[in-house]
Design a protein around this motif. Structure first.
Motif, PDB file in Angstrom:
ATOM      1  N   MET A  96       0.846  -1.172   0.000  1.00  0.00           N
ATOM      2  CA  MET A  96       0.000   0.000   0.000  1.00  0.00           C
ATOM      3  C   MET A  96       0.893   1.237   0.000  1.00  0.00           C
ATOM      4  SD  MET A  96      -3.237   0.911   2.498  1.00  0.00           S
ATOM      5  CE  MET A  96      -3.192  -0.669   3.249  1.00  0.00           C
ATOM      6  N   ALA A  97       0.521   2.207  -0.836  1.00  0.00           N
ATOM      7  CA  ALA A  97       1.287   3.443  -0.915  1.00  0.00           C
ATOM      8  C   ALA A  97       0.324   4.619  -0.982  1.00  0.00           C
ATOM      9  CB  ALA A  97       2.172   3.415  -2.158  1.00  0.00           C
ATOM     10  N   LYS A  98       0.750   5.750  -0.451  1.00  0.00           N
ATOM     11  CA  LYS A  98      -0.075   6.958  -0.500  1.00  0.00           C
ATOM     12  C   LYS A  98       0.180   7.670  -1.832  1.00  0.00           C
ATOM     13  CE  LYS A  98      -1.685   7.309   3.870  1.00  0.00           C
ATOM     14  NZ  LYS A  98      -3.093   7.148   4.146  1.00  0.00           N
ATOM     15  N   ILE A  99      -0.914   8.048  -2.507  1.00  0.00           N
ATOM     16  CA  ILE A  99      -0.791   8.851  -3.718  1.00  0.00           C
ATOM     17  C   ILE A  99      -1.718  10.052  -3.566  1.00  0.00           C
ATOM     18  CG2 ILE A  99      -0.131   6.955  -5.253  1.00  0.00           C
ATOM     19  CD1 ILE A  99      -3.056   6.984  -6.315  1.00  0.00           C
ATOM     20  N   ALA A 100      -1.453  11.115  -4.331  1.00  0.00           N
ATOM     21  CA  ALA A 100      -2.302  12.301  -4.299  1.00  0.00           C
ATOM     22  C   ALA A 100      -3.584  12.021  -5.080  1.00  0.00           C
ATOM     23  CB  ALA A 100      -1.556  13.489  -4.901  1.00  0.00           C
ATOM     24  N   GLY A 101      -4.652  12.693  -4.718  1.00  0.00           N
ATOM     25  CA  GLY A 101      -5.942  12.493  -5.374  1.00  0.00           C
ATOM     26  C   GLY A 101      -5.916  12.732  -6.868  1.00  0.00           C
ATOM     27  N   ASN A 102      -5.019  13.644  -7.337  1.00  0.00           N
ATOM     28  CA  ASN A 102      -4.946  13.914  -8.774  1.00  0.00           C
ATOM     29  C   ASN A 102      -4.092  12.899  -9.522  1.00  0.00           C
ATOM     30  OD1 ASN A 102      -2.501  14.760  -7.791  1.00  0.00           O
ATOM     31  ND2 ASN A 102      -2.481  16.724  -8.871  1.00  0.00           N
ATOM     32  N   GLU A 103      -3.502  11.917  -8.815  1.00  0.00           N
ATOM     33  CA  GLU A 103      -2.705  10.870  -9.461  1.00  0.00           C
ATOM     34  C   GLU A 103      -3.532   9.629  -9.772  1.00  0.00           C
ATOM     35  OE1 GLU A 103       0.567  10.168  -6.795  1.00  0.00           O
ATOM     36  OE2 GLU A 103       1.578  12.019  -7.346  1.00  0.00           O
ATOM     37  N   ILE A 104      -4.808   9.623  -9.391  1.00  0.00           N
ATOM     38  CA  ILE A 104      -5.670   8.475  -9.666  1.00  0.00           C
ATOM     39  C   ILE A 104      -5.973   8.447 -11.160  1.00  0.00           C
ATOM     40  CG2 ILE A 104      -7.901   7.388  -9.226  1.00  0.00           C
ATOM     41  CD1 ILE A 104      -7.892   8.784  -6.479  1.00  0.00           C
ATOM     42  N   ARG A 105      -5.727   7.318 -11.793  1.00  0.00           N
ATOM     43  CA  ARG A 105      -5.957   7.115 -13.226  1.00  0.00           C
ATOM     44  C   ARG A 105      -6.850   5.892 -13.402  1.00  0.00           C
ATOM     45  NH1 ARG A 105      -4.325  11.366 -13.177  1.00  0.00           N
ATOM     46  NH2 ARG A 105      -2.332  12.238 -13.746  1.00  0.00           N
ATOM     47  N   PRO A 106      -7.492   5.729 -14.575  1.00  0.00           N
ATOM     48  CA  PRO A 106      -8.266   4.502 -14.796  1.00  0.00           C
ATOM     49  C   PRO A 106      -7.377   3.267 -14.581  1.00  0.00           C
ATOM     50  CG  PRO A 106      -8.759   6.092 -16.504  1.00  0.00           C
ATOM     51  CD  PRO A 106      -7.614   6.661 -15.704  1.00  0.00           C
ATOM     52  N   GLY A 107      -7.904   2.300 -13.827  1.00  0.00           N
ATOM     53  CA  GLY A 107      -7.137   1.091 -13.515  1.00  0.00           C
ATOM     54  C   GLY A 107      -6.443   1.148 -12.165  1.00  0.00           C
ATOM     55  N   THR A 108      -6.372   2.344 -11.559  1.00  0.00           N
ATOM     56  CA  THR A 108      -5.751   2.468 -10.230  1.00  0.00           C
ATOM     57  C   THR A 108      -6.674   1.812  -9.204  1.00  0.00           C
ATOM     58  OG1 THR A 108      -4.753   4.587 -10.849  1.00  0.00           O
ATOM     59  CG2 THR A 108      -4.841   4.078  -8.499  1.00  0.00           C
ATOM     60  N   LEU A 109      -6.095   1.017  -8.333  1.00  0.00           N
ATOM     61  CA  LEU A 109      -6.847   0.341  -7.277  1.00  0.00           C
ATOM     62  C   LEU A 109      -6.597   1.092  -5.982  1.00  0.00           C
ATOM     63  CD1 LEU A 109      -8.560  -2.276  -7.110  1.00  0.00           C
ATOM     64  CD2 LEU A 109      -6.517  -3.435  -6.347  1.00  0.00           C
ATOM     65  N   ILE A 127     -11.740   0.211  -7.856  1.00  0.00           N
ATOM     66  CA  ILE A 127     -10.899   0.431  -9.030  1.00  0.00           C
ATOM     67  C   ILE A 127     -11.452   1.645  -9.762  1.00  0.00           C
ATOM     68  CG2 ILE A 127     -12.170  -1.168 -10.553  1.00  0.00           C
ATOM     69  CD1 ILE A 127      -9.268  -1.898 -11.650  1.00  0.00           C
ATOM     70  N   ALA A 128     -10.543   2.524 -10.193  1.00  0.00           N
ATOM     71  CA  ALA A 128     -10.958   3.714 -10.940  1.00  0.00           C
ATOM     72  C   ALA A 128     -11.318   3.294 -12.359  1.00  0.00           C
ATOM     73  CB  ALA A 128      -9.838   4.743 -10.949  1.00  0.00           C
ATOM     74  N   VAL A 129     -12.545   3.614 -12.771  1.00  0.00           N
ATOM     75  CA  VAL A 129     -13.017   3.267 -14.112  1.00  0.00           C
ATOM     76  C   VAL A 129     -12.769   4.441 -15.055  1.00  0.00           C
ATOM     77  CG1 VAL A 129     -15.019   2.531 -15.464  1.00  0.00           C
ATOM     78  CG2 VAL A 129     -14.761   1.750 -13.114  1.00  0.00           C
ATOM     79  N   LYS A 130     -13.177   5.641 -14.637  1.00  0.00           N
ATOM     80  CA  LYS A 130     -12.981   6.857 -15.433  1.00  0.00           C
ATOM     81  C   LYS A 130     -12.484   7.954 -14.505  1.00  0.00           C
ATOM     82  CE  LYS A 130     -16.975   6.138 -18.437  1.00  0.00           C
ATOM     83  NZ  LYS A 130     -18.348   6.602 -18.624  1.00  0.00           N
ATOM     84  N   THR A 131     -11.638   8.825 -15.043  1.00  0.00           N
ATOM     85  CA  THR A 131     -11.188   9.982 -14.262  1.00  0.00           C
ATOM     86  C   THR A 131     -11.263  11.225 -15.138  1.00  0.00           C
ATOM     87  OG1 THR A 131      -8.868   9.712 -14.875  1.00  0.00           O
ATOM     88  CG2 THR A 131      -9.579   8.597 -12.866  1.00  0.00           C
ATOM     89  N   GLN A 132     -11.528  12.365 -14.499  1.00  0.00           N
ATOM     90  CA  GLN A 132     -11.568  13.632 -15.226  1.00  0.00           C
ATOM     91  C   GLN A 132     -11.045  14.732 -14.311  1.00  0.00           C
ATOM     92  OE1 GLN A 132     -15.478  14.850 -16.476  1.00  0.00           O
ATOM     93  NE2 GLN A 132     -14.716  16.670 -17.506  1.00  0.00           N
ATOM     94  N   GLY A 156     -10.483  24.976  -5.427  1.00  0.00           N
ATOM     95  CA  GLY A 156      -9.347  24.194  -5.895  1.00  0.00           C
ATOM     96  C   GLY A 156      -9.718  23.159  -6.944  1.00  0.00           C
ATOM     97  N   ALA A 157      -8.725  22.765  -7.712  1.00  0.00           N
ATOM     98  CA  ALA A 157      -8.917  21.725  -8.728  1.00  0.00           C
ATOM     99  C   ALA A 157      -9.162  20.386  -8.037  1.00  0.00           C
ATOM    100  CB  ALA A 157      -7.690  21.647  -9.618  1.00  0.00           C
ATOM    101  N   TYR A 158      -9.857  19.502  -8.730  1.00  0.00           N
ATOM    102  CA  TYR A 158     -10.091  18.166  -8.185  1.00  0.00           C
ATOM    103  C   TYR A 158     -10.153  17.148  -9.315  1.00  0.00           C
ATOM    104  CZ  TYR A 158     -15.002  19.115  -9.398  1.00  0.00           C
ATOM    105  OH  TYR A 158     -16.163  19.430 -10.060  1.00  0.00           O
TER     106      TYR A 158
END
Length: 189
Positions: free
Chosen positions: A1-14, A23-28, A36-38
């Protein structure tokens, strides 16, 4: 397990979120005029299949999950349970047939599959995209029909009924797509 920033989530990220595995299906990426951006993320729970839309700010820390992936060999079916063997340790595991769903019909003795686990618990089984099966019954070709190529019904060794081209006869080995059970081509022997 690793910490990532919310804007680093991409499709396929668990990720681990709200006590579940998603699992992330779509990201925008969204940059509103105010605030702030999200990252707008469509998530799917990998155990229950439920979907969720969530906003993750770029400064939010999220737990990214890494699955253990290992090759297993399908051994046999017993009632509602399927038995697989770890190809390295020869340890056997049982997985419920419902877990694999309709694709379980394609499992054959000795087939190699990829089992994805999280903390030792299987959460996914990947079977080959295509399998070779023998046609046990095929409808006769109707002569004098239309000139257009038409398919006919056939039964495979696993009991599955599919549509095949007219030249396929009982005893022929065919390649079948495991995703939808469709005929791909005649197997090269």
């Amino acid at each position: 397990m690793a910490k990532i920033a919310g804007n680093e989530i991409r499709p396929g990220t668990l990720i681990q979120h709200d006590g579940g595995l998603w699992i992330a299906v779509k990201t925008q990426a969204v940059k509103p005029g105010k605030g702030g951006a999200y990252n707008q993320v469509e998530l799917k729970n990998i155990l229950t299949g439920t979907k969720l839309n969530e906003r993750f700010r770029s400064d939010a820390a999220v737990d990214e999950i890494y699955l253990e992936k290992k090759d297993y060999q399908f051994l046999y079916e017993s009632g509602d349970m399927l038995t697989f063997m770890d190809m390295e340790s020869y340890e056997q595991i049982e997985i419920e047939k419902d877990f694999i769903g309709e694709r379980a019909v394609f499992l054959t003795d000795g087939m190699k599959v990829l089992v994805q686990s999280y903390e030792g618990k299987p959460i996914g089984v990947q079977i080959p995209l295509q399998v070779v099966l023998t046609v046990t019954e095929a409808d006769p070709v109707l002569r004098g029909g239309t000139a257009a190529p038409s398919y006919k019904s056939a039964v495979l060794e696993n009991g599955l009924k599919i549509q095949v081209p007219p030249f396929i006869e009982a005893g022929t080995k065919v390649v079948v797509a495991t995703e939808d059970g469709s005929y791909v081509k005649r197997a090269e022997i």
